[in-house]
Write a protein that holds these residues in place. Structure first.
Motif, short mmCIF file in Angstrom:
data_model
loop_
_atom_site.label_atom_id
_atom_site.label_comp_id
_atom_site.label_asym_id
_atom_site.label_seq_id
_atom_site.Cartn_x
_atom_site.Cartn_y
_atom_site.Cartn_z
N PRO A 28 1.76 -14.93 -14.33
CA PRO A 28 2.75 -14.46 -15.30
C PRO A 28 3.81 -13.60 -14.61
O PRO A 28 3.55 -13.08 -13.51
N PRO A 29 4.98 -13.44 -15.22
CA PRO A 29 6.03 -12.65 -14.58
C PRO A 29 5.70 -11.16 -14.45
O PRO A 29 6.20 -10.49 -13.57
N ASP A 30 4.85 -10.63 -15.32
CA ASP A 30 4.51 -9.21 -15.30
C ASP A 30 2.99 -9.05 -15.35
O ASP A 30 2.42 -8.75 -16.39
N PRO A 31 2.31 -9.27 -14.21
CA PRO A 31 0.85 -9.29 -14.20
C PRO A 31 0.22 -7.93 -14.51
O PRO A 31 0.76 -6.89 -14.14
N LEU A 32 -0.93 -7.97 -15.18
CA LEU A 32 -1.69 -6.76 -15.46
C LEU A 32 -2.45 -6.27 -14.23
O LEU A 32 -2.77 -5.09 -14.12
N ALA A 33 -2.76 -7.20 -13.32
CA ALA A 33 -3.51 -6.88 -12.11
C ALA A 33 -3.13 -7.90 -11.04
O ALA A 33 -2.65 -8.99 -11.37
N PRO A 34 -3.36 -7.59 -9.77
CA PRO A 34 -3.08 -8.57 -8.72
C PRO A 34 -3.90 -9.84 -8.95
O PRO A 34 -5.12 -9.77 -9.11
N PRO A 102 -8.40 -10.37 -13.06
CA PRO A 102 -9.46 -9.89 -12.19
C PRO A 102 -9.65 -8.38 -12.34
O PRO A 102 -8.69 -7.65 -12.60
N ARG A 103 -10.91 -7.95 -12.20
CA ARG A 103 -11.23 -6.51 -12.31
C ARG A 103 -12.12 -6.11 -11.14
O ARG A 103 -12.90 -6.91 -10.63
N TRP A 104 -12.00 -4.86 -10.74
CA TRP A 104 -12.77 -4.29 -9.66
C TRP A 104 -13.42 -3.00 -10.15
O TRP A 104 -12.87 -2.31 -11.02
N SER A 105 -14.56 -2.64 -9.56
CA SER A 105 -15.28 -1.46 -10.03
C SER A 105 -14.47 -0.18 -9.83
O SER A 105 -14.62 0.77 -10.59
N ASP A 106 -13.59 -0.16 -8.83
CA ASP A 106 -12.77 1.03 -8.59
C ASP A 106 -11.41 0.94 -9.29
O ASP A 106 -10.54 1.77 -9.08
N ASP A 107 -11.25 -0.07 -10.12
CA ASP A 107 -9.96 -0.29 -10.78
C ASP A 107 -9.71 0.78 -11.84
O ASP A 107 -10.63 1.27 -12.47
N ALA A 108 -8.46 1.09 -12.03
CA ALA A 108 -8.06 2.02 -13.08
C ALA A 108 -6.81 1.48 -13.75
O ALA A 108 -5.82 1.18 -13.10
N PHE A 109 -6.89 1.31 -15.03
CA PHE A 109 -5.73 0.89 -15.81
C PHE A 109 -5.22 2.12 -16.54
O PHE A 109 -6.01 2.90 -17.08
N THR A 111 -3.51 2.23 -19.42
CA THR A 111 -3.85 2.07 -20.84
C THR A 111 -4.28 0.63 -21.06
O THR A 111 -3.52 -0.19 -21.57
N TRP A 112 -5.51 0.30 -20.65
CA TRP A 112 -6.02 -1.06 -20.81
C TRP A 112 -5.99 -1.44 -22.28
O TRP A 112 -6.35 -0.64 -23.11
N PRO A 113 -5.56 -2.66 -22.68
CA PRO A 113 -5.18 -3.76 -21.81
C PRO A 113 -3.67 -3.88 -21.58
O PRO A 113 -3.23 -4.86 -21.02
N THR A 114 -2.89 -2.90 -22.02
CA THR A 114 -1.44 -3.04 -21.85
C THR A 114 -0.92 -2.43 -20.56
O THR A 114 0.18 -2.75 -20.13
N GLY A 115 -1.68 -1.57 -19.94
CA GLY A 115 -1.24 -0.97 -18.69
C GLY A 115 -1.45 -1.92 -17.52
O GLY A 115 -1.92 -3.04 -17.69
N GLN A 116 -1.09 -1.47 -16.35
CA GLN A 116 -1.25 -2.32 -15.17
C GLN A 116 -2.26 -1.71 -14.22
O GLN A 116 -2.36 -0.48 -14.10
N SER A 117 -2.99 -2.56 -13.53
CA SER A 117 -4.00 -2.15 -12.57
C SER A 117 -3.34 -1.44 -11.39
O SER A 117 -2.23 -1.76 -10.99
N ARG A 118 -4.08 -0.50 -10.84
CA ARG A 118 -3.61 0.18 -9.63
C ARG A 118 -4.28 -0.38 -8.38
O ARG A 118 -4.03 0.08 -7.28
N HIS A 119 -5.12 -1.40 -8.56
CA HIS A 119 -5.82 -2.02 -7.44
C HIS A 119 -4.83 -2.77 -6.55
O HIS A 119 -3.90 -3.38 -7.05
#
Length: 145
Positions: A28-34, A102-109, A111-119
């Protein structure tokens, strides 16, 4: 008005993760996570209520394949699979689609699900997924997978 996903399929204007006769996947053009990927049936189907079981089966098989590639190629510990069906469910595009995130145990969003992952992922996660799915993101193959 033409469906934006149908136009992407027709014109090939997407970063493809996989492309097949029945279903395809793209970034997608604006991914929630890598590596966030959208999986859609190749033919226009408005939502789950409009989709024949065989088309849904092909689409879900691709969802599963993308999720598996996220685990093996991106090291994801899990995935979120998100989908809305119909206006009352706030479906954003009237073409059946599944967000595979995709999600990772150290992931932080934020404001899930509208925020973006910092991974962070080393390299291009879309290319890594496309390689795992045997697809070139910039130039999708005709037919086949």
């Amino acid at each position: 008005m033409e469906c934006i996903f149908c136009r992407l399929v027709r014109d090939g204007d997407a970063r493809w993760v996989a492309r097949g006769r029945e279903a395809c996947a793209f970034a997608p053009p604006d991914p929630l996570a890598p590596g966030h990927t959208l999986v859609i049936p190749t033919s226009h189907r408005a939502d789950i209520f409009d989709t024949p079981p065989d088309v849904l089966a092909h689409t879900m098989a691709l969802v599963q394949g993308v999720a598996d590639a996220m685990r093996t190629e991106l090291g994801a510990g899990g995935v979120n699979i998100l989908s809305a069906h119909g206006p009352a469910a706030e479906q954003s595009v009237p073409h059946l689609h599944f967000h595979v995130v995709p999600r990772w145990s150290d992931d932080a969003f934020s404001t899930w699900p509208t925020g973006q992952s910092r991974h962070r992922i080393v390299g291009d996660p879309v290319r890594r997924l496309a390689d795992a799915m045997s697809c070139t993101p910039a130039t999708p193959p005709r037919g086949g997978r």
